[in-house]
Design a protein around this motif. Structure first.
Motif, PDB file in Angstrom:
ATOM      1  N   UNK A  26       0.763  -1.595  -0.153  1.00 51.42           N
ATOM      2  CA  UNK A  26       0.226  -0.058   0.126  1.00 51.42           C
ATOM      3  C   UNK A  26       0.798   1.365  -0.114  1.00 51.42           C
ATOM      4  N   UNK A  27       2.165   1.115   0.910  1.00 45.68           N
ATOM      5  CA  UNK A  27       3.171   2.498   0.170  1.00 45.68           C
ATOM      6  C   UNK A  27       3.386   2.345  -0.267  1.00 45.68           C
ATOM      7  N   UNK A  28       3.905   1.513  -1.813  1.00 47.43           N
ATOM      8  CA  UNK A  28       4.389   1.617  -2.467  1.00 47.43           C
ATOM      9  C   UNK A  28       3.497   2.255  -3.409  1.00 47.43           C
ATOM     10  N   UNK A  29       2.250   1.694  -3.742  1.00 44.80           N
ATOM     11  CA  UNK A  29       1.067   2.649  -4.437  1.00 44.80           C
ATOM     12  C   UNK A  29       0.517   4.072  -3.885  1.00 44.80           C
ATOM     13  N   UNK A  30       1.079   4.341  -2.497  1.00 47.39           N
ATOM     14  CA  UNK A  30       0.467   5.427  -1.989  1.00 47.39           C
ATOM     15  C   UNK A  30       1.584   6.380  -3.020  1.00 47.39           C
ATOM     16  N   UNK A  31       2.862   6.278  -2.548  1.00 48.18           N
ATOM     17  CA  UNK A  31       3.817   7.016  -3.019  1.00 48.18           C
ATOM     18  C   UNK A  31       3.998   7.147  -4.449  1.00 48.18           C
ATOM     19  N   UNK A  32       3.788   6.151  -5.006  1.00 49.96           N
ATOM     20  CA  UNK A  32       3.836   6.271  -6.663  1.00 49.96           C
ATOM     21  C   UNK A  32       2.372   6.975  -7.214  1.00 49.96           C
ATOM     22  N   UNK A  33       1.204   7.094  -6.626  1.00 49.88           N
ATOM     23  CA  UNK A  33       0.481   7.971  -6.567  1.00 49.88           C
ATOM     24  C   UNK A  33       0.170   9.565  -6.586  1.00 49.88           C
ATOM     25  N   UNK A  34       1.377   9.856  -5.235  1.00 46.14           N
ATOM     26  CA  UNK A  34       1.695  11.709  -4.645  1.00 46.14           C
ATOM     27  C   UNK A  34       2.967  12.136  -5.801  1.00 46.14           C
ATOM     28  N   UNK A  35       3.496  11.281  -6.236  1.00 40.64           N
ATOM     29  CA  UNK A  35       4.766  11.433  -7.125  1.00 40.64           C
ATOM     30  C   UNK A  35       3.720  12.025  -9.091  1.00 40.64           C
ATOM     31  N   UNK A  36       3.194  10.962  -9.256  1.00 40.52           N
ATOM     32  CA  UNK A  36       1.447  11.148  -9.944  1.00 40.52           C
ATOM     33  C   UNK A  36       0.998  12.486 -10.100  1.00 40.52           C
ATOM     34  N   UNK A  37       0.484  13.159  -9.036  1.00 39.03           N
ATOM     35  CA  UNK A  37      -0.419  13.903  -8.998  1.00 39.03           C
ATOM     36  C   UNK A  37       0.082  15.516  -8.373  1.00 39.03           C
ATOM     37  N   UNK A  38       1.331  14.831  -7.595  1.00 36.01           N
ATOM     38  CA  UNK A  38       1.579  16.497  -7.632  1.00 36.01           C
ATOM     39  C   UNK A  38       3.382  16.650  -7.755  1.00 36.01           C
ATOM     40  N   UNK A  39       3.544  17.410  -7.548  1.00 43.06           N
ATOM     41  CA  UNK A  39       4.920  17.652  -7.782  1.00 43.06           C
ATOM     42  C   UNK A  39       5.702  17.842  -6.341  1.00 43.06           C
ATOM     43  N   UNK A  40       5.589  17.872  -5.178  1.00 45.24           N
ATOM     44  CA  UNK A  40       5.631  18.075  -3.698  1.00 45.24           C
ATOM     45  C   UNK A  40       6.381  16.928  -3.496  1.00 45.24           C
ATOM     46  N   UNK A  41       6.520  17.316  -2.103  1.00 46.59           N
ATOM     47  CA  UNK A  41       7.924  15.629  -1.772  1.00 46.59           C
ATOM     48  C   UNK A  41       6.266  14.910  -0.294  1.00 46.59           C
ATOM     49  N   UNK A  42       7.104  13.448  -1.495  1.00 44.04           N
ATOM     50  CA  UNK A  42       5.966  12.731  -0.302  1.00 44.04           C
ATOM     51  C   UNK A  42       5.943  12.625   0.949  1.00 44.04           C
ATOM     52  N   UNK A  43       4.764  12.556   0.146  1.00 41.04           N
ATOM     53  CA  UNK A  43       4.383  12.682   2.210  1.00 41.04           C
ATOM     54  C   UNK A  43       3.771  10.947   3.169  1.00 41.04           C
ATOM     55  N   UNK A  44       4.479  11.355   4.397  1.00 46.45           N
ATOM     56  CA  UNK A  44       4.001   9.908   5.108  1.00 46.45           C
ATOM     57  C   UNK A  44       3.066  10.143   6.062  1.00 46.45           C
ATOM     58  N   UNK A  45       1.924   9.570   6.265  1.00 44.11           N
ATOM     59  CA  UNK A  45       1.418   9.485   7.197  1.00 44.11           C
ATOM     60  C   UNK A  45       2.028   9.233   8.890  1.00 44.11           C
ATOM     61  N   UNK A  46       1.297   9.794   9.898  1.00 40.41           N
ATOM     62  CA  UNK A  46       1.981   9.603  10.706  1.00 40.41           C
ATOM     63  C   UNK A  46       1.287   8.849  11.929  1.00 40.41           C
ATOM     64  N   UNK A  47       1.803   8.412  12.759  1.00 36.98           N
ATOM     65  CA  UNK A  47       1.380   7.571  13.539  1.00 36.98           C
ATOM     66  C   UNK A  47       0.695   7.696  14.905  1.00 36.98           C
TER      67      UNK A  47
END
Length: 618
Positions: free
Chosen positions: A243-264
């Protein structure tokens, strides 16, 4: 004889240069929290450890170091015991400098404990004091706590102070995290220390109090507890590798901003709820796109879980997300300010009261003639949630908020209660589909809980000593008011007759300086520095000002030392001794003091420990 004397002097100079180089390399690795040697280090290993490898690199440019490294094996001075001795000498010089700064000066104790990688309990001891026109919080050492009862912890703290020659009777304050063993009023650590040092005023760490206020609010409001449970489920699902790899890929495709990780989420980390809310809010669109992709995937379990998460990301969820991001943003700023090392207690209390007043202003808004309350901040939360839903394609109530909620089945009481008169709720909850319901049954409840918790947990700051501290704040209305300062002066054994005279003279002196030199004094620390040239004529007032500066606000410095502990005593370094751990921690945490170490002094002290050394250092 003259030639022999010159040869001896040259040999001593080369030897001192070599030992100094070793000490400097050890200091470099200690400050950067990296290992000095490998777990297993043999002569035929390709990697000889960081210290040896750095020395071999230096030897390529330094003839003297190269000569000594190729000399007799028992004269290379690279054995682990020699390294430990050099680290101990440098750490002792740092601690001695701290102890010298504390002589005849009031100080406060900060302490906290944690488990290291080897499951040993480590007690971190920090002192807060005023020196050279600034407030300092200095780490002393880690102490292995074999017992965690109040009596043992008290003895450990006193042992650390006595080992450095610090007079415990100069202690004027103590701050801990609020655990029962530390804060107990009868037999806690703070009570035991205060019985031996009556002037050691206990202050519950303000950052821990703030975090507890936020955590308790979440637990007390059902809707809020459900929202953060969903937020935690979202984090757990997105943290899996696929899920994290898909989430990172989608962020890169939809935005040029740095990838953001969800916080615990965590009950022990200060205001981490804000970071979690902010991360979801910033990545909402990529997150929804990721969930939609996974809900159409081939993995059955992942598809079912993605669908369930998509179902609970509705208008109510986004409404809670925007609300808590808005509220917790205000407490996050307060938390960051409370962690400042030079913040005095008077300023901290003022900051807390400011946040409480700000939250009350959001809660109350502007009263209309009909008696209703309309807050622009709350109105903005509703509008932002509506706009966010429209942007993400999530269904929203209509503009008037008149859309009726979906009819739910009637909630019937159990059979054993049907002949009884029910006086309390049976579990029915108002649906938050209308703006009025949202404000009435959720926003007000959350704000009321946060405000009441903050007022309750910070109510102790109205003690007479705190009133005295406020009287030393130049921005307070009661500045230098003798009546307000009397109780604090009695608590710390001041001469009231002298103090009353000094207060009048200090007011006149300050006014003249402001008029003639344009001096502007705004904080307790600035007023203390103003009085420093007049420390003798204003002895009692200057002493009270120093006490007000060093009274602790939070135990954040202890928490910061735990971060260093994890890097120093890593999984591959769990066998190091307690003495080595404390020495490395002192050099790493107090690296600014370590940078000022006189290496010639290190060599002299090291040489006195090895009078029959293989190489001459005198």
């Amino acid at each position: 004889m003259k030639g022999l004397s010159k040869a001896h002097a040259r040999e001593v100079e080369e030897n001192r240069h070599y030992i100094k180089t070793i000490a400097e390399v050890l200091l470099l690795t200690a400050k950067n929290k990296i290992a000095q040697r490998e777990h297993r280090c043999n002569s035929d290993d390709l990697n000889h450890g960081n210290v040896r490898e750095i020395l071999y690199l230096i030897a390529k440019k330094d003839r003297i170091v190269e000569k000594k490294l190729n000399g007799p094996r028992n004269a290379r001075y690279l054995h682990p015991s020699i390294q430990n001795e050099l680290l101990a000498v440098m750490a002792s010089l740092v601690r001695e400098e701290i102890a010298d700064s504390l002589k005849d000066s009031p100080f406060s104790i900060l302490a906290d404990e944690t488990k290291d990688r080897s499951k040993a309990e480590q007690l971190s001891v920090v002192v807060r004091y005023f020196y050279d026109q600034a407030v300092h919080e200095r780490f002393l050492k880690f102490y292995k706590a074999d017992s965690l009862d109040a009596a043992s912890l008290t003895d450990y703290i006193f042992d650390v102070l006595s080992s450095l020659g610090i007079d415990k009777n100069e202690c004027v304050g103590q701050a801990y995290d609020g655990a029962a063993v530390m804060s107990g009023r009868i037999n806690g650590v703070q009570a035991r220390i205060q019985r031996k040092v009556p002037t050691a005023l206990y202050v519950h760490c303000m950052n821990h109090r703030l975090n507890l206020a936020v955590v308790d609010t979440v637990k007390n409001v059902a809707e809020a507890a459900e929202f953060f449970a969903k937020l935690e489920k979202l984090y757990v699902f997105s943290s899996t590798s696929v899920v994290h790899s898909v989430f990172e890929r989608v962020q890169k495709e939809m935005s040029t901003k740095p990838v953001i990780k969800l916080k615990q989420l965590s009950d022990t980390r200060w205001t981490c709820q804000y970071a979690a809310c902010k991360a979801v809010l910033q990545t909402l669109e990529p997150l929804l796109e990721t969930l939609k992709l996974l809900s159409d995937g081939k993995n059955t379990e992942r598809r079912i879980e993605a669908n369930s998460i998509l179902n609970f990301i509705d208008f109510n969820f986004l409404l809670s997300l925007v609300l808590f991001e808005n509220i917790l943003k205000r407490t996050q700023t307060l938390s960051n300010m409370l962690q400042a090392k030079d913040l005095d207690l008077a300023s901290a209390v003022f900051l807390v009261r400011t946040v409480i007043e700000e939250l009350e202003q959001v809660r109350n808004g502007d009263s209309t003639p009909t008696g209703s309350v309309q807050s622009s901040a709350i109105e903005k939360v509703w509008v932002d949630a509506i706009n966010l839903c429209i942007k993400c394609g999530i269904e929203t109530p209509d503009s008037g908020g008149d859309k009726p909620p979906r009819k739910r089945r009637d909630c019937r009481p159990p059979l054993k209660l049907r002949d009884s008169l029910i006086m309390e709720t049976v579990g029915q909850r108002t649906q938050l589909c209308k703006k009025e319901d949202f404000i009435q049954h959720f926003v007000y409840v959350v704000l009321d809980n946060i405000i009441s918790e903050l007022k309750s947990r910070f109510s102790r700051d109205s003690l007479v000593v705190m009133e005295g501290i406020q009287a030393l704040n130049p921005k307070a209305d009661c500045f230098l008011n003798f009546q307000k300062l009397t109780s604090m002066a009695k608590f710390y054994g001041c001469n009231l007759e002298y103090l009353e005279t000094e207060l009048k003279q200090a007011l006149v002196t300050l006014k003249r300086k402001e008029e003639s030199e344009g001096i502007n004094v705004n904080t307790v620390l600035e007023f203390t520095n103003f009085l420093q040239p007049y420390a003798v004529p204003f002895f009692e007032l200057y002493r009270l000002c120093k006490i007000a500066c060093v009274l602790p606000v939070s135990s954040a410095s202890c928490e910061r030392s735990f971060s260093a502990l994890k890097l120093i005593k890593s999984y591959l370094r769990t066998t190091m001794t307690e003495e080595r751990l404390s020495d490395l921690a002192t050099l790493a945490i107090e690296f600014r003091l370590a940078n000022k170490i006189n290496m010639d002094q290190v060599i002299d002290r090291f040489a006195s420990m090895h009078k029959n050394s293989r190489i001459n250092l005198y």
